[in-house]
Motif scaffolding. Structure first.
Motif, PDB file in Angstrom:
ATOM      1  N   ARG A 404     -12.377  29.014  15.962  1.00  0.00           N
ATOM      2  CA  ARG A 404     -11.979  28.299  14.591  1.00  0.00           C
ATOM      3  C   ARG A 404     -13.356  27.185  14.416  1.00  0.00           C
ATOM      4  O   ARG A 404     -14.219  27.232  15.407  1.00  0.00           O
ATOM      5  N   ARG A 406     -15.320  23.618  12.597  1.00  0.00           N
ATOM      6  CA  ARG A 406     -15.322  22.387  11.992  1.00  0.00           C
ATOM      7  C   ARG A 406     -16.603  21.972  11.749  1.00  0.00           C
ATOM      8  O   ARG A 406     -17.539  22.592  12.170  1.00  0.00           O
ATOM      9  N   LEU A 415     -14.540  17.312   9.241  1.00  0.00           N
ATOM     10  CA  LEU A 415     -13.471  18.085   8.747  1.00  0.00           C
ATOM     11  C   LEU A 415     -13.098  19.369   9.530  1.00  0.00           C
ATOM     12  O   LEU A 415     -14.114  19.950  10.142  1.00  0.00           O
ATOM     13  N   GLU A 416     -12.014  19.770   9.942  1.00  0.00           N
ATOM     14  CA  GLU A 416     -11.661  20.811  10.663  1.00  0.00           C
ATOM     15  C   GLU A 416     -10.242  21.289  10.274  1.00  0.00           C
ATOM     16  O   GLU A 416      -9.397  20.869   9.521  1.00  0.00           O
ATOM     17  N   ASP A 417     -10.242  22.754  10.535  1.00  0.00           N
ATOM     18  CA  ASP A 417      -9.068  23.439  10.307  1.00  0.00           C
ATOM     19  C   ASP A 417      -8.587  24.022  11.539  1.00  0.00           C
ATOM     20  O   ASP A 417      -9.387  24.825  12.499  1.00  0.00           O
ATOM     21  N   LYS A 418      -7.288  23.782  12.097  1.00  0.00           N
ATOM     22  CA  LYS A 418      -6.874  24.352  13.296  1.00  0.00           C
ATOM     23  C   LYS A 418      -6.690  25.686  13.224  1.00  0.00           C
ATOM     24  O   LYS A 418      -6.257  26.340  14.432  1.00  0.00           O
ATOM     25  N   PRO A 443     -13.056  24.870   7.083  1.00  0.00           N
ATOM     26  CA  PRO A 443     -12.199  23.737   6.366  1.00  0.00           C
ATOM     27  C   PRO A 443     -12.430  23.117   5.108  1.00  0.00           C
ATOM     28  O   PRO A 443     -11.870  22.249   4.676  1.00  0.00           O
ATOM     29  N   SER A 491     -12.480  20.781  -1.030  1.00  0.00           N
ATOM     30  CA  SER A 491     -11.330  20.516  -0.018  1.00  0.00           C
ATOM     31  C   SER A 491     -10.102  21.307  -0.513  1.00  0.00           C
ATOM     32  O   SER A 491      -9.056  21.359   0.331  1.00  0.00           O
TER      33      SER A 491
END
Length: 629
Positions: A404, A406, A415-418, A443, A491
């Motif tokens: 993943r 970030r 900013l991160e996306d799991k 993200p 975003s």
């Protein structure tokens, strides 16, 4: 403009190929098709090409890697050609989204064993990951790698690269319904394949559909509940049916012999597909997202040789020694196909290895910190081998990972996306692999905006990108001082729109344009409605006993050029006309008029009027012709 082209609305001008967006209307958007491929440039401004000679404990091999992007005709030429056919059309480049690329021999390959030749010419799937760059990566036996190295050193023209790529688009929509038995239909499709092969030429599939519509021999078992189309609609029907068959039962495959394919593309029945008896119904008027296949070529060997004046061959063909790793471990070298905004400090890629009871009781999580792609820091990081990470698989049987991303910004925000990527499998006995980080896992959504140099010579460009996120409107401002492309990070993706403002460089005039939902926006003169061909409806009203009038019209920016003036005579029986002109200026695109003479009581009377104030390019006009003073 629609993000996808309309596969039933093509337009050709010489060697240039265009496709419309969702519908062909005045002022609609068009896509320009590529006419080749080219090697991308790396951070040093050189061809992004590597031929690595890898030495490791599990054996030696070669690794050939290069990046490609679509090559297009010059936008200035394309704009001019499209403007002659569709004056108010806007133009952007059609994006590639997949396909195959392979090396192709120009002459007979000498000195290699057959298995080495097969490895060298093996087709490699291309994935463009929603962006403009595709990666070619091919593992080679040592002999094949040495053969490519010798080509680079000698300059012999023995192999080139040949790609069969795809562009997403909407299949033609026609008013009709087709019915079929899947098993008998699939059997008939298999009969279209070349002798001794499962490959079906795309042109043969379209021709079979046309024969079916005309009731000729070679027809496929299709029934039409609303009858067959009229003669002038058969091409659209045949194309729609071919796309329908491909999306339902077929898959694209590389040509078995590109040297004799002559640009033909191929499909086959989808591997592993079980097709039984039954009934299938196709509503041919429903939207169908399909793909256009096309063949493109490039010469990577020649391109790299032309760069030898700046770097020697060791820059492009390094020797790599892989140190001994722990049991089951692998070295992952990370590369990125995208650029980020200057506000980003670093990109972090976190790798996750699932728990493996007894051997690995807990999941392994390890993070690699990268400089923003495309920067000098990223180039230094790559030279220092700091863009790679060792993953401790601990088992020769379980060799897969997920990752993943970030983003860390210069102001300290994150900013991160799991979301994790799908599992990435690593082949057994491989000690070193490459990972292309997917932009879809960032993200943020990456957008590109660029401008044609001809437009930048006339105007200063700025704008904003607007979208909705959680019910709120968000914006990102930008300027375009050079052709670009400029990268924007947003975003969200709902209700995306571009607002572009062009300001006259030598004056105070400005114009604006709005473009909906485009991930890659290419601006040119024709992107603005003010530029190009226009037409105004003119009506003359007579007062004060005037019987006739002669009126002169001219483009606003051509008042001093008499060859651009047009004269019209009006009378009671002929009081309306239309004036057509070509606006060569974005900011002075209107037109002017002056009454030259009138007829009153049968006598011709000249007028001394000067030019009127400029009328807008989209303004019709009513002129009042009265008795001159």
């Amino acid at each position: 403009m629609s993000h996808f082209l309309d596969l039933g609305a093509s337009l050709n001008s010489g060697a240039l190929r265009f496709f419309a967006g969702t519908e062909v209307t005045r002022g609609s958007g068009y896509f320009l098709l590529p006419n080749g491929l080219t090697l991308t440039e790396n951070e040093d401004g050189l061809p992004d090409f590597l031929l690595e000679s890898v030495r490791g404990t599990s054996g030696n091999h070669g690794l050939l890697m290069f990046r490609v992007e679509a090559q297009y005709p010059p936008l200035e030429v394309a704009h001019r050609a499209l403007g002659a056919l569709r004056p108010d059309a806007t133009l952007t480049r059609a994006s590639l989204f997949g396909g195959f690329l392979r090396l192709v021999p120009v002459t007979t390959i000498q000195g290699l064993e057959p298995e080495d030749v097969r490895a060298l010419l093996h087709p490699v799937p291309l994935s463009f990951d929603g962006r403009s760059i595709g990666d070619f990566r091919l593992t080679l036996p040592v002999a094949a790698a040495v053969f490519v190295l010798n080509l680079l050193q000698s300059g012999a023209l023995t192999i080139v690269a040949y790609a069969e790529v795809e562009i997403a688009g909407w299949a033609p929509r026609v008013s009709g319904v087709a019915r079929l038995n899947p098993r008998s239909f699939a059997g008939a499709l298999a009969g279209l394949a070349r002798t001794g092969s499962d490959a079906i030429p795309w042109s043969h599939l379209v021709m079979a559909m046309r024969n079916t519509l005309q009731g000729k021999s070679g027809s496929l078992p299709l029934e039409f509940s609303e009858g067959r189309p009229a003669l002038d609609m058969q091409d659209s029907w045949a194309l729609r049916l071919a796309h329908q068959a491909r999306m339902r039962y077929l898959e694209a495959i590389p040509a078995s012999d590109p040297s004799v394919a002559a640009g033909e593309t191929f499909v086959r029945l989808r591997a592993g597909q079980i097709i039984g008896e039954g009934h299938d119904r196709w509503d041919l008027n429903e939207p169908l997202l399909a793909s256009l296949s096309m063949a493109l070529s490039l010469d990577p060997i020649l391109t790299v040789r032309q760069a030898f004046g700046k770097k020697d061959i060791s820059y492009f063909c390094p020797d790599v020694t892989v140190s001994e790793l722990n049991l089951g471990s692998v070295l992952v070298v990370v590369r990125c196909n995208f650029q980020l905004e200057p506000t980003v400090s670093r990109l972090e890629v976190t790798f996750v290895l699932d728990p493996l009871p007894r051997v690995r009781p807990r999941e392994v999580v390890t993070t690699l910190k990268l400089a923003p792609p495309g920067t000098p820091e990223a180039a230094q990081q790559q030279l220092a081998a700091m863009n790679q990470i060792e993953l401790p698989f601990s088992s020769k049987e379980d060799r897969r990972y997920r990752y993943r991303c970030r983003l860390v910004f210069k102001d300290g925000s994150v900013l991160e996306d799991k979301r994790l990527s799908p599992y990435v499998e690593v082949e057994k006995r491989r000690e070193r692999v490459h990972l292309n980080v997917s932009a879809t896992l960032l993200p943020v959504r990456l957008l590109l905006v660029s401008a044609d140099p001809n437009l930048l010579r006339e105007a200063s460009l700025s704008g904003r990108c607007e979208w909705q996120q959680n019910g709120k409107v968000r914006t990102s401002q930008f300027e375009l001082p050079d052709p670009g492309p400029r990268v924007l990070m947003i975003s969200g993706s709902e209700n995306l729109r571009w607002f572009i403002r062009a300001k006259e460089k030598d004056g105070a005039a400005s114009i604006s344009a709005v473009f909906p939902n485009e991930e890659s926006l290419v601006l040119g003169l024709y992107s603005f409605q003010e530029y190009g061909s226009h037409e105004a409806e003119i009506e003359c009203v007579f007062t004060g006993g005037t019987e006739e009038a002669t009126v002169v019209f001219a483009p606003e920016d051509r008042l001093d050029h008499s060859r651009h003036h047009q004269s019209f005579s009006f009378n009671g029986a002929n009081a309306k006309t239309s004036f057509q002109w070509f606006a060569q200026s974005l900011f002075h695109s209107g037109y002017c008029h002056r009454v030259e003479s009138v007829v009153v009581g049968g006598r011709l009377r000249p007028c001394k009027e000067g030019w009127s104030e400029a009328h807008r390019w989209d303004e019709n006009l009513t002129i009042e012709a009265g008795t001159p003073p």
